[in-house]
Scaffold this active site. Structure first.
Site, PDB file in Angstrom:
ATOM      1  N   HIS A  66       0.833  -1.212   0.000  1.00  0.00           N
ATOM      2  CA  HIS A  66       0.000   0.000   0.000  1.00  0.00           C
ATOM      3  C   HIS A  66       0.860   1.251   0.000  1.00  0.00           C
ATOM      4  O   HIS A  66       1.884   1.329   0.680  1.00  0.00           O
ATOM      5  CB  HIS A  66      -0.987   0.002   1.166  1.00  0.00           C
ATOM      6  CG  HIS A  66      -0.400   0.190   2.530  1.00  0.00           C
ATOM      7  ND1 HIS A  66      -0.230   1.429   3.107  1.00  0.00           N
ATOM      8  CD2 HIS A  66       0.031  -0.708   3.445  1.00  0.00           C
ATOM      9  CE1 HIS A  66       0.282   1.288   4.315  1.00  0.00           C
ATOM     10  NE2 HIS A  66       0.456  -0.006   4.543  1.00  0.00           N
ATOM     11  N   ASP A 183       6.325   2.479   6.265  1.00  0.00           N
ATOM     12  CA  ASP A 183       5.081   1.724   6.172  1.00  0.00           C
ATOM     13  C   ASP A 183       4.184   2.484   5.183  1.00  0.00           C
ATOM     14  O   ASP A 183       3.625   3.519   5.557  1.00  0.00           O
ATOM     15  CB  ASP A 183       4.435   1.636   7.562  1.00  0.00           C
ATOM     16  CG  ASP A 183       3.024   1.118   7.553  1.00  0.00           C
ATOM     17  OD1 ASP A 183       2.651   0.413   6.606  1.00  0.00           O
ATOM     18  OD2 ASP A 183       2.272   1.442   8.499  1.00  0.00           O
ATOM     19  N   GLU A 217      -5.256   1.228   2.676  1.00  0.00           N
ATOM     20  CA  GLU A 217      -4.924   0.250   3.712  1.00  0.00           C
ATOM     21  C   GLU A 217      -4.979   0.840   5.110  1.00  0.00           C
ATOM     22  O   GLU A 217      -5.433   0.180   6.054  1.00  0.00           O
ATOM     23  CB  GLU A 217      -3.528  -0.328   3.439  1.00  0.00           C
ATOM     24  CG  GLU A 217      -3.200  -1.573   4.258  1.00  0.00           C
ATOM     25  CD  GLU A 217      -2.635  -1.281   5.637  1.00  0.00           C
ATOM     26  OE1 GLU A 217      -2.564  -2.218   6.457  1.00  0.00           O
ATOM     27  OE2 GLU A 217      -2.265  -0.116   5.902  1.00  0.00           O
ATOM     28  N   GLU A 218      -4.520   2.077   5.270  1.00  0.00           N
ATOM     29  CA  GLU A 218      -4.443   2.669   6.609  1.00  0.00           C
ATOM     30  C   GLU A 218      -5.816   2.897   7.241  1.00  0.00           C
ATOM     31  O   GLU A 218      -5.910   3.129   8.441  1.00  0.00           O
ATOM     32  CB  GLU A 218      -3.663   3.989   6.567  1.00  0.00           C
ATOM     33  CG  GLU A 218      -2.182   3.852   6.230  1.00  0.00           C
ATOM     34  CD  GLU A 218      -1.366   3.148   7.307  1.00  0.00           C
ATOM     35  OE1 GLU A 218      -1.932   2.763   8.349  1.00  0.00           O
ATOM     36  OE2 GLU A 218      -0.159   2.974   7.107  1.00  0.00           O
ATOM     37  N   ASP A 238       4.028  -5.871   3.627  1.00  0.00           N
ATOM     38  CA  ASP A 238       3.841  -4.705   4.491  1.00  0.00           C
ATOM     39  C   ASP A 238       4.962  -4.735   5.522  1.00  0.00           C
ATOM     40  O   ASP A 238       5.818  -5.622   5.496  1.00  0.00           O
ATOM     41  CB  ASP A 238       2.457  -4.754   5.133  1.00  0.00           C
ATOM     42  CG  ASP A 238       1.905  -3.371   5.479  1.00  0.00           C
ATOM     43  OD1 ASP A 238       2.713  -2.465   5.768  1.00  0.00           O
ATOM     44  OD2 ASP A 238       0.674  -3.204   5.474  1.00  0.00           O
ATOM     45  N   HIS A 318       4.504   3.751  12.780  1.00  0.00           N
ATOM     46  CA  HIS A 318       3.534   4.839  12.856  1.00  0.00           C
ATOM     47  C   HIS A 318       4.079   6.061  13.595  1.00  0.00           C
ATOM     48  O   HIS A 318       3.317   6.878  14.116  1.00  0.00           O
ATOM     49  CB  HIS A 318       2.214   4.375  13.473  1.00  0.00           C
ATOM     50  CG  HIS A 318       1.369   3.627  12.484  1.00  0.00           C
ATOM     51  ND1 HIS A 318       0.041   3.354  12.702  1.00  0.00           N
ATOM     52  CD2 HIS A 318       1.655   3.096  11.262  1.00  0.00           C
ATOM     53  CE1 HIS A 318      -0.462   2.686  11.671  1.00  0.00           C
ATOM     54  NE2 HIS A 318       0.514   2.516  10.781  1.00  0.00           N
TER      55      HIS A 318
END
EC number: 3.4.11.-
Length: 345
Positions: A66, A183, A217-218, A238, A318
């Site tokens: 993603h 990510d 995706e998030e 991922d 994150h």
């Protein structure tokens, strides 16, 4: 001259792509893929798909990564002209405190700013260190001469404008890459570079394979559509999350056995570990308790496939993330070994 995967990751992290506003980076990737000789297609959600015809067209694979990232939106304009923000994706306000950001208006104009606590100055606020980092207390200080809501609104800024975070990407001499949004831009780079290799080396895949670059995706529904009924295996590439009680590190490829959605397909997972053992690819098995992937989203949508999840190890996920070239290389090796292998029984 072709760039290395880690250099390509750096390029990708410097293109803002918060979930909901991925149009620029998808256009960038589409242009690259067309340059390789592919004919990528966009779906209605804005994701990008490249299908590579394989020796067997009746049994197929799909592999995803993603390109959407964490970000924010303007929640409102405060009386002093600063901005309230609303988060996009699963992260905490403390992860972006002090970060530079860019506000993009609906007309395409951009402004820079800094994400701060309202009570930042220790010379003024007694609770500067203890006040909760939440939507009420966090704000954006815009780099414009504004002191009222009306002056900020006159810039064209309004509710719903997208906010992206400065990635601050650095590649160190010791092989680390530090940046926001590794990510999942590491995985996107891995897939694009493999597609480049297929063309350059005229590799025929054993099975027709769909390479899917997802854009939601998030927020939970990336890669859950446009899956051919002929697809047997679904591989999500991922990040591997690191922390206490985790096996994942920054020097191996992480193979997920279970995440927040439940276990991944046992036989496909065993095939991936066997490929690592056979090919000398360093790997770690791991469980991510607060995690979901494109593959788990596809399973929730009812896809009848074997599903698996692998990826490079990413430290401080994150937030301001870090990985190492060795982990990226191990991920590339496993992706290639898997896509050149026979289907598991």
């Amino acid at each position: 001259m072709s760039k290395s995967t880690i250099e390509f990751v750096s390029d990708l992290t410097n293109i803002a792509s918060p979930t909901g506003n991925t149009y620029e980076i998808i256009a960038y990737l589409k242009n690259i893929l067309e340059g390789f000789g592919y004919s990528p297609q966009k779906n209605r959600k804005g994701s990008l798909m490249v299908t590579v015809k394989g020796h067997n067209h009746e049994e197929q694979r799909i592999v995803t990564a993603h390109v959407d990232t964490l970000g924010a939106m303007v929640r409102g304009i405060k009386p002093d002209g600063r901005l309230k923000l609303d988060l996009i994706g699963g992260f905490r306000f403390n992860a972006i405190e002090g970060e530079y950001c860019t506000i993009q208006t609906s007309t395409g104009k951009t402004y820079t700013g800094t994400i701060l606590m309202h009570q930042t100055s220790v010379h003024v606020y007694k609770d500067a260190g203890t006040a909760e980092r939440n939507q009420e207390n966090m704000e954006i200080r815009i780099d414009e001469k504004v002191t009222t809501a009306e002056e900020t609104a006159a810039l064209g800024i309004q509710v719903g404008d997208f906010i992206s975070f400065n990635p601050r990407t650095e590649i160190t001499a010791s092989g680390f890459i530090k940046s926001r949004h590794l990510d999942d831009k590491i995985s996107v780079a891995v897939l694009i570079k493999f597609l480049e290799k297929i063309k350059n080396e005229k590799i025929e895949l054993p099975y027709t394979t769909h390479f899917f670059i997802s854009t939601n995706e998030e927020i939970g529904y990336g890669g859950n559509s446009n899956i051919s009924s002929k697809v047997v295996d679904y591989l999500a590439v991922d990040m591997g999350a690191m922390g206490d009680d985790q096996q994942t590190d920054e020097y191996t490829v992480s193979i997920c056995v279970k995440d927040g959605s439940g276990p991944y397909h046992y036989h496909l997972r065993k095939q991936l570990t066997e490929l690592c053992e056979t090919n000398g690819i360093p790997y770690k098995l791991d469980i991510y308790p607060f995690y979901a992937s494109d593959a788990s989203a596809a399973m929730r949508a009812g896809a009848d496939v074997r599903h698996a999840l692998i990826g490079a190890g990413v430290e401080s996920s994150h937030a301001y993330e870090r990985s190492h070239v060795e982990s990226i290389q191990a991920t590339e090796q496993l992706v290639e070994a898997y896509l050149l292998s026979e289907l598991c029984e």
